[in-house]
Design a protein around this motif. Structure first.
Motif, PDB file in Angstrom:
ATOM      1  N   ALA A 222     -20.930 -31.494  25.264  1.00 50.80           N
ATOM      2  CA  ALA A 222     -19.583 -31.947  25.644  1.00 50.80           C
ATOM      3  C   ALA A 222     -19.343 -33.328  25.031  1.00 50.80           C
ATOM      4  O   ALA A 222     -19.279 -34.329  25.748  1.00 50.80           O
ATOM      5  CB  ALA A 222     -19.441 -31.987  27.153  1.00 50.80           C
ATOM      6  N   ASN A 224     -16.784 -34.926  23.741  1.00 48.66           N
ATOM      7  CA  ASN A 224     -15.592 -35.686  24.124  1.00 48.66           C
ATOM      8  C   ASN A 224     -15.700 -36.223  25.551  1.00 48.66           C
ATOM      9  O   ASN A 224     -15.375 -37.389  25.808  1.00 48.66           O
ATOM     10  CB  ASN A 224     -14.345 -34.805  23.990  1.00 48.66           C
ATOM     11  N   ILE A 361      -4.751 -24.416  24.974  1.00 47.91           N
ATOM     12  CA  ILE A 361      -3.787 -25.390  24.460  1.00 47.91           C
ATOM     13  C   ILE A 361      -2.422 -25.166  25.107  1.00 47.91           C
ATOM     14  O   ILE A 361      -1.736 -26.116  25.493  1.00 47.91           O
ATOM     15  CB  ILE A 361      -3.678 -25.300  22.933  1.00 47.91           C
ATOM     16  N   ASN A 364      -2.402 -26.503  28.604  1.00 45.79           N
ATOM     17  CA  ASN A 364      -2.261 -27.958  28.569  1.00 45.79           C
ATOM     18  C   ASN A 364      -0.835 -28.379  28.251  1.00 45.79           C
ATOM     19  O   ASN A 364      -0.305 -29.331  28.836  1.00 45.79           O
ATOM     20  CB  ASN A 364      -3.211 -28.553  27.532  1.00 45.79           C
ATOM     21  N   ARG A 417     -18.288 -26.262  25.701  1.00 47.84           N
ATOM     22  CA  ARG A 417     -17.634 -26.761  24.489  1.00 47.84           C
ATOM     23  C   ARG A 417     -16.129 -26.498  24.539  1.00 47.84           C
ATOM     24  O   ARG A 417     -15.324 -27.309  24.062  1.00 47.84           O
ATOM     25  CB  ARG A 417     -18.266 -26.122  23.253  1.00 47.84           C
ATOM     26  N   ASN A 418     -15.749 -25.352  25.087  1.00 47.81           N
ATOM     27  CA  ASN A 418     -14.320 -25.043  25.217  1.00 47.81           C
ATOM     28  C   ASN A 418     -13.624 -26.005  26.165  1.00 47.81           C
ATOM     29  O   ASN A 418     -12.559 -26.547  25.864  1.00 47.81           O
ATOM     30  CB  ASN A 418     -14.132 -23.610  25.713  1.00 47.81           C
ATOM     31  N   ASP A 420     -14.600 -28.869  27.102  1.00 49.29           N
ATOM     32  CA  ASP A 420     -14.657 -30.220  26.536  1.00 49.29           C
ATOM     33  C   ASP A 420     -13.459 -30.471  25.626  1.00 49.29           C
ATOM     34  O   ASP A 420     -12.816 -31.524  25.686  1.00 49.29           O
ATOM     35  CB  ASP A 420     -15.966 -30.390  25.754  1.00 49.29           C
ATOM     36  N   LYS A 421     -13.126 -29.482  24.794  1.00 45.59           N
ATOM     37  CA  LYS A 421     -11.943 -29.598  23.931  1.00 45.59           C
ATOM     38  C   LYS A 421     -10.664 -29.656  24.760  1.00 45.59           C
ATOM     39  O   LYS A 421      -9.725 -30.380  24.422  1.00 45.59           O
ATOM     40  CB  LYS A 421     -11.885 -28.406  22.967  1.00 45.59           C
ATOM     41  N   GLN A 422     -10.635 -28.891  25.847  1.00 49.40           N
ATOM     42  CA  GLN A 422      -9.435 -28.844  26.677  1.00 49.40           C
ATOM     43  C   GLN A 422      -9.190 -30.185  27.371  1.00 49.40           C
ATOM     44  O   GLN A 422      -8.055 -30.675  27.420  1.00 49.40           O
ATOM     45  CB  GLN A 422      -9.566 -27.728  27.714  1.00 49.40           C
ATOM     46  N   GLU A 424     -10.227 -33.123  26.361  1.00 52.29           N
ATOM     47  CA  GLU A 424      -9.844 -34.104  25.346  1.00 52.29           C
ATOM     48  C   GLU A 424      -8.402 -33.900  24.894  1.00 52.29           C
ATOM     49  O   GLU A 424      -7.659 -34.866  24.697  1.00 52.29           O
ATOM     50  CB  GLU A 424     -10.790 -34.003  24.146  1.00 52.29           C
ATOM     51  N   HIS A 425      -7.984 -32.646  24.746  1.00 52.67           N
ATOM     52  CA  HIS A 425      -6.601 -32.363  24.349  1.00 52.67           C
ATOM     53  C   HIS A 425      -5.622 -32.890  25.389  1.00 52.67           C
ATOM     54  O   HIS A 425      -4.579 -33.463  25.048  1.00 52.67           O
ATOM     55  CB  HIS A 425      -6.415 -30.855  24.159  1.00 52.67           C
ATOM     56  N   SER A 428      -5.646 -36.789  25.311  1.00 53.74           N
ATOM     57  CA  SER A 428      -4.962 -37.254  24.094  1.00 53.74           C
ATOM     58  C   SER A 428      -3.452 -37.091  24.245  1.00 53.74           C
ATOM     59  O   SER A 428      -2.684 -37.959  23.818  1.00 53.74           O
ATOM     60  CB  SER A 428      -5.466 -36.474  22.877  1.00 53.74           C
TER      61      SER A 428
END
Length: 681
Positions: A222, A224, A361, A364, A417-418, A420-422, A424-425, A428
């Protein structure tokens, strides 16, 4: 024999019925093939429902939701059949015989079916009906080519319409559908709100702190989240009052333990929970916009009735489990790409439980769109990708170096990992919109997750007669530290910069500490929020409270989920008597059995170094040495004052009369009462 010449008056209805019948057969064939690939077919799902008690199947709301889904299926196939009929009845080519027209019609049907499966294979490769994945048909070039051919035939048919208005309307229809699919994202920046900070609580289902870098885990799992945590105040030993999502979130939103807020289980009946949340009511009165967002609602039914201005996520209802098990059809998946599916397929839109079509995405983006540019925001959002069954619309990356022989644990790490991207998105997006100029951000998990993995470095059990320290899942065994240990981190943003102490705090904490900390930051008095169980989280290391105790309780022990593979039929057989589906279509625990459910709970009190646990099916307390991870039966020579811990535990749960009057508490009943009276005096 010579074929009859083309009959211009051939009924369009006849062609439509023939097309619709073929599409029905196509759907049935896909369901049959899918049943061979899935352990739970359509028929087995329906059998499980029919075998359940009547109270599960007599809900008007449930059958209404299922009927609406069935109507959507029929209308979708009808629209598809109408398009095929329209193209085939006014062909671009001049066909002189009925046989030629039938072959042309069949070609259109096959081409449309191929296109639907190709698009499904491209966008949703993990779908069981993505038959053309990793073939040339699912490549963008081939898909575009098929679209061009069908669009050309559609336009040719439209141009043959004599009425000019109908012709123009037909030509504009595809354009209108495409325009309706465009949903401009809200990228406007929030106006400066110097006096009122935005408050964001970002929850991650089942995230274990020992899988994060601050406790020595591989940072690549993870990256991010780990980077963000280095700038936050992290409270190392934080525990969930109860390791189930709804109960944990109610503890967060009330600042109270489950025994004091009424949310003792997932799907707790609303009549035993105070759904009026004082913090949310206060923030609403102060001009905040309050939002609750979650991407799976099977076990967490927090909605606008709890006082929120808006909620984001799939529809709540018992139909969720049934519809998601039936819905994996190419045209349903493709329909979910269109934003209008939020209204026509509410149980599937933004539903992580339907993982093969879940778009993190888009979820989010819907969350970000819900935020106000002119008001301060309170957002509580929960991401569920780390929850079993660990499914997504993309195949996980091959990572043989992370395989440890435990499938669930391996998939859990890939899903990290998924999510973690969510996370961070989302963060951001908040930064881009100026939402972090003045903000308080909490990053939390609701519970951990146990995979029944034994660490060979751990000391052997003192005696084999002790209860097991290992289990599967969460909420099943509070002795298993991996289930109750959760993430809790806080960041304070002022003028876009983080100003909090960036450190890992010692001490022991609970999710009930979040609300008192928010109240302290906003200068809200305890009187307005009523009696709180939590404390204000320390902002410096000098503020850490030593020798604190927190309380834990389990859910109902369910044997069918305490395993590596959850058999849905066994799970339903074991638990269907626990629940009822009411007329509104929502499932709840049966109120007539509620006291019996509470009697089956495990209960514990925890300090930084020790945990004392009382189990309903075990004589006497058991004591966990946290540092050594060793379980013992306490006695007079034990190094900790476990009797005081037991007394505090009994007092905490004295409202549970069946528990309070058990031998372990009853022998000290008068002493506890007298001590309590002296303290109150």
């Amino acid at each position: 024999m010579k074929e009859e010449p083309l009959n211009i008056e051939t009924s369009n209805l006849r062609v439509f019925i023939r097309t619709f019948s073929v599409l029905i057969l196509f759907t049935i064939s896909m369901l049959n093939v899918r049943s061979l690939l899935s352990p739970y077919s359509l028929i087995s799902t329906l059998n499980m429902i029919s075998e359940a008690n009547n109270h599960l199947v007599e809900s008007i709301g449930l059958w209404q939701d299922l009927a609406i889904f069935g109507i959507v299926l029929v209308l979708t196939l009808s629209l598809w059949a109408t398009l095929v009929t329209f193209i085939s009845q006014s062909p671009y080519l001049t066909l002189g015989t009925q046989t030629q027209r039938d072959l042309y019609w069949l070609l259109i049907v096959l081409l449309s079916c191929t296109l639907i499966v190709s698009v499904n294979s491209y966008y949703f490769p993990t779908s069981l009906t993505s038959y053309l994945r990793q073939t040339p048909f699912s490549s963008p070039v081939m898909i575009v080519g098929q679209v061009i051919v069908l669009l050309f035939l559609y336009i040719a048919s439209a141009l043959s319409i004599k009425n000019s208005f109908s012709r123009c309307a037909t030509l504009l229809l595809p354009i209108l559908i495409l325009v309706a699919a465009i949903t401009p994202s809200n990228t406007s920046k929030q106006v400066e709100l110097a006096s009122k900070p935005n408050i964001f609580i970002i929850g991650i289902d089942a995230l274990r702190p020992d899988h994060l870098a601050f406790l020595g885990a591989n940072p690549a799992l993870a990256p991010n989240i780990n980077r963000r945590l280095t700038d936050m105040s992290v409270y190392e030993k934080t525990y969930s009052p109860m390791s189930r999502t709804y109960a944990a979130w109610m503890s967060i939103l009330t600042g109270k333990y489950p025994i004091n807020n009424g949310a003792r289980f997932n799907l707790t009946p609303p009549e035993v929970v105070n759904t009026s949340l004082p913090l949310i009511n206060h923030l609403n009165s102060e001009g905040y916009k309050t939002i609750y967002a979650i991407d799976e609602r099977r076990f967490n039914q927090i909605d606008m009735s709890y006082g929120f201005d808006e909620t984001v996520g799939p529809k709540i209802g018992a139909a969720d489990s049934i519809i998601t098990s039936l819905a994996d059809l190419p045209y349903i998946n493709i329909a979910l790409l269109h934003p209008l599916s939020k209204h026509i397929l509410p149980y599937l839109y933004n539903n992580r439980a339907y993982g093969k079509a879940y778009n993190l995405i888009r979820f989010n983006q819907d969350v970000l769109t819900s935020l106000s540019d002119t008001q301060a925001n309170f957002l509580a959002v929960h991401f569920c990708q780390l929850h079993w069954p660990y499914s997504s619309k993309e195949f996980v990356a091959q990572a043989p170096q992370e395989w440890d022989g435990n499938y669930n644990h391996f998939m859990y790490k890939q899903m990290m990992r998924n999510v973690d991207k969510q996370v961070e998105h989302l963060l951001s997006g908040l930064e881009e919109r100026g939402m972090l100029e003045n903000a308080i951000v909490y990053l939390v998990s609701d519970h951990g997750e146990s995979f029944n993995i034994t660490d060979t470095s751990e000391p052997a059990a003192v005696t084999s007669e002790l209860p097991s320290m290992k289990a599967w899942g969460h909420g099943t065994n509070i002795i298993d530290d991996k289930q109750s240990h959760v993430l809790l981190a806080r960041a304070r943003y002022i003028k876009g910069s983080i100003v909090n102490e960036k450190a890992v705090f010692k001490g022991v904490y609970s999710l009930v500490d979040i609300l008192p900390s928010i109240a302290d930051s906003l200068s809200i008095t305890n009187r307005k929020l009523k009696d709180l169980d939590g404390i204000v989280l320390p902002v410096t290391k000098d503020d850490v409270i030593a020798h604190r105790f927190v309380y834990l309780e389990s859910s109902i022990p369910v044997k069918s989920i305490n395993t590596s593979f959850i058999d849905k039929k066994k799970l339903l057989s074991e638990t269907e008597a626990y629940y009822e589906v009411r007329d509104d279509g929502k499932p709840y625990m049966r109120i007539d059995e509620y006291d019996d459910f509470i009697a089956k709970k495990q209960r514990a009190i925890r300090s930084e170094d020790w945990q004392l646990t009382l189990l309903p099916d075990y004589d006497g307390p058991v004591l966990l040495n946290v540092k050594l991870n060793q379980l013992t039966i306490p006695n007079d020579s034990t190094a900790v004052d476990w009797q005081t811990m037991r007394d505090k535990l009994c007092k905490q749960f004295k409202a549970d009369l069946e528990f309070y009057q058990r031998e372990n508490c009853a022998v000290n009943l008068s002493a506890i009462v007298n001590k309590s009276n002296r303290n109150e005096d």
